[in-house]
Motif scaffolding. Sequence first.
Motif, PDB file in Angstrom:
ATOM      1  N   LEU A  40       0.899  -1.067  -0.016  1.00 28.76           N
ATOM      2  CA  LEU A  40       0.007  -0.079   0.061  1.00 28.76           C
ATOM      3  C   LEU A  40       0.812   1.319   0.001  1.00 28.76           C
ATOM      4  CD1 LEU A  40      -2.640  -0.910   2.698  1.00 28.76           C
ATOM      5  CD2 LEU A  40      -2.969  -1.418   0.153  1.00 28.76           C
ATOM      6  N   SER A  41       1.964   0.974   0.220  1.00 33.87           N
ATOM      7  CA  SER A  41       3.013   2.171   0.374  1.00 33.87           C
ATOM      8  C   SER A  41       4.523   1.723  -0.010  1.00 33.87           C
ATOM      9  CB  SER A  41       3.020   2.824   1.916  1.00 33.87           C
ATOM     10  OG  SER A  41       4.025   3.773   1.741  1.00 33.87           O
ATOM     11  N   GLU A  42       4.882   2.732  -0.815  1.00 33.83           N
ATOM     12  CA  GLU A  42       6.530   2.848  -1.448  1.00 33.83           C
ATOM     13  C   GLU A  42       7.419   3.363  -0.284  1.00 33.83           C
ATOM     14  OE1 GLU A  42       6.155   4.126  -5.460  1.00 33.83           O
ATOM     15  OE2 GLU A  42       4.751   2.594  -5.974  1.00 33.83           O
ATOM     16  N   ALA A  95      -6.964  -1.409   0.317  1.00 37.77           N
ATOM     17  CA  ALA A  95      -6.922  -0.577   1.791  1.00 37.77           C
ATOM     18  C   ALA A  95      -6.022   0.411   1.617  1.00 37.77           C
ATOM     19  CB  ALA A  95      -6.747  -1.855   2.585  1.00 37.77           C
ATOM     20  N   ASP A  96      -5.597   0.902   0.578  1.00 38.71           N
ATOM     21  CA  ASP A  96      -4.373   1.995   0.723  1.00 38.71           C
ATOM     22  C   ASP A  96      -5.376   3.372   1.188  1.00 38.71           C
ATOM     23  OD1 ASP A  96      -2.491   3.996  -0.009  1.00 38.71           O
ATOM     24  OD2 ASP A  96      -2.217   2.934  -2.171  1.00 38.71           O
ATOM     25  N   THR A  97      -4.322   3.929   2.121  1.00 38.08           N
ATOM     26  CA  THR A  97      -5.160   5.177   2.803  1.00 38.08           C
ATOM     27  C   THR A  97      -4.381   6.460   2.589  1.00 38.08           C
ATOM     28  OG1 THR A  97      -3.670   4.735   4.742  1.00 38.08           O
ATOM     29  CG2 THR A  97      -6.047   3.859   4.774  1.00 38.08           C
ATOM     30  N   LEU A 143      -4.566  10.753  -8.368  1.00 35.34           N
ATOM     31  CA  LEU A 143      -3.207  10.209  -7.875  1.00 35.34           C
ATOM     32  C   LEU A 143      -3.085   9.713  -6.619  1.00 35.34           C
ATOM     33  CD1 LEU A 143      -2.803  12.613 -10.313  1.00 35.34           C
ATOM     34  CD2 LEU A 143      -0.546  12.851  -9.383  1.00 35.34           C
ATOM     35  N   ASP A 144      -2.277   8.879  -6.367  1.00 34.30           N
ATOM     36  CA  ASP A 144      -1.797   8.509  -4.973  1.00 34.30           C
ATOM     37  C   ASP A 144      -0.628   9.373  -4.685  1.00 34.30           C
ATOM     38  OD1 ASP A 144      -0.229   7.148  -2.862  1.00 34.30           O
ATOM     39  OD2 ASP A 144      -0.787   5.344  -3.628  1.00 34.30           O
ATOM     40  N   SER A 145      -0.894  10.359  -4.084  1.00 33.85           N
ATOM     41  CA  SER A 145       0.105  11.652  -4.026  1.00 33.85           C
ATOM     42  C   SER A 145       1.101  11.073  -3.170  1.00 33.85           C
ATOM     43  CB  SER A 145      -0.685  12.829  -2.817  1.00 33.85           C
ATOM     44  OG  SER A 145      -1.802  13.196  -3.409  1.00 33.85           O
TER      45      SER A 145
HETATM   46 CA   LIG Z   1      -0.190   4.009  -1.943  1.00 30.98          CA
END
Ligand SMILES: [Ca+2]
Length: 389
Positions: A40-42, A95-97, A143-145
């Motif tokens: 979900l996060s880089e 579930a990306d927040t 966009l996933d900022s």
């Molecule tokens: Ca993400």
Amino acid sequence: MIHPRLLRRTALAAAVGLTGALLPVVLTMPPAQAADGPCLSEKPTGGSLLGGGTRCDDVNQPDTTITSATPTPTSGGYINSKSISIAFAGAYADADTDPISFECKFQDPTQAAASWSACTSPFSKSDLNDSKAGNYTFSVRALDSNDNAIDATSKPSGLGGSGATSDIPDLDESPATMSFRVDTVAPAVYILNVPFDADNPDKPLVYTQSPSFRLAASEANVALTCTIDTTDYPCQVGITTFADLPPGDHTLTVNGADPAGNTDPTPESVQFAVPENITTTSKAWTTLKQSTYVGGDYITTRTKGASVRVPADNYRDLRLLCSTGPKYGVVQLIFPSGKPVTIDLYRKKRTRHDIIVIQDRFSQLRTGGVTIKVISDNKPVILDGLLAH
Ligand SMILES: [Ca+2]
Ligand SMILES: [Ca+2]
Ligand SMILES: [Ca+2]
Ligand SMILES: [Ca+2]
């Protein structure tokens, strides 16, 4: 799936990493096993006080939806406004927040290709021009900022970190789009064949129960609406026949809407009067069918004393539709009150569809049916219709 641009980016990152003394070592090691999602996060995970850690590629892009447009384009794809406001939203399927931001692109058909720029919902545009020749196109992408700002293939700063082997773009690669045209010019509608009647110009007689009108509009693709008195009738540009109207006065009103929903602010209307068909089942008369006559028929007799009663109510203008000529007989019109009126159908020349004005629109108001009685002997009488209005 690996984006071609990412392949290039990954190769570049690898080349940048292959520097200095580590080069021989790296070449003998298996490729770094990055956690390539789903995640979900880089941001790097598993690092220490000295930094490092492992990056993972967030491969799931947010989805973009246009939720509304004001005004909403018609089914023909038009708005009738010089401005528009378009609302949109973005969401993750997982579930990306991470926060979602947007980029918009607004393409004017007369301008060079537009580019993406940051925007928020709603997106508004004004000073639009009528654009019947081409579409305006609005596009928006979510966009996933956070992750859009991170190159997932980059090695985290500090010791011992590793980047992911790819970075699928962190923005919606299938943007939401909507296209529309602008038309703010109302159409004008026309009734081209208004009947003429010198005896009653405001309510001209049409010599039929099924009058035809030639209708037109100032632009193409105008949907006409027609009402006669208070009843809607189907109609279209060109000739429309309004079939089997009841006798008496009528008002035809025509309006039209273009594909943007603009309507003529001044609808066209025309008044006209439909005659009563003269019919009878009396054995003294013969009924003959002929489409050019009112009601598609006429009645004829040579019998003196033959009579027919025609309904009428509250009228001044009274006219008999009949044939006249050298051999025709004489009839008498008998009213519920007042003197009968004698009408000689003799004329030097024959007229199949003649109109005899018995009393005009300035005459006394009469009411009740009219009885037409033949008072000549063995001379043809042909009766078609009666206008009483
Ligand atoms: Ca993400
Ligand atoms: Ca990224
Ligand atoms: Ca990514
Ligand atoms: Ca008739």
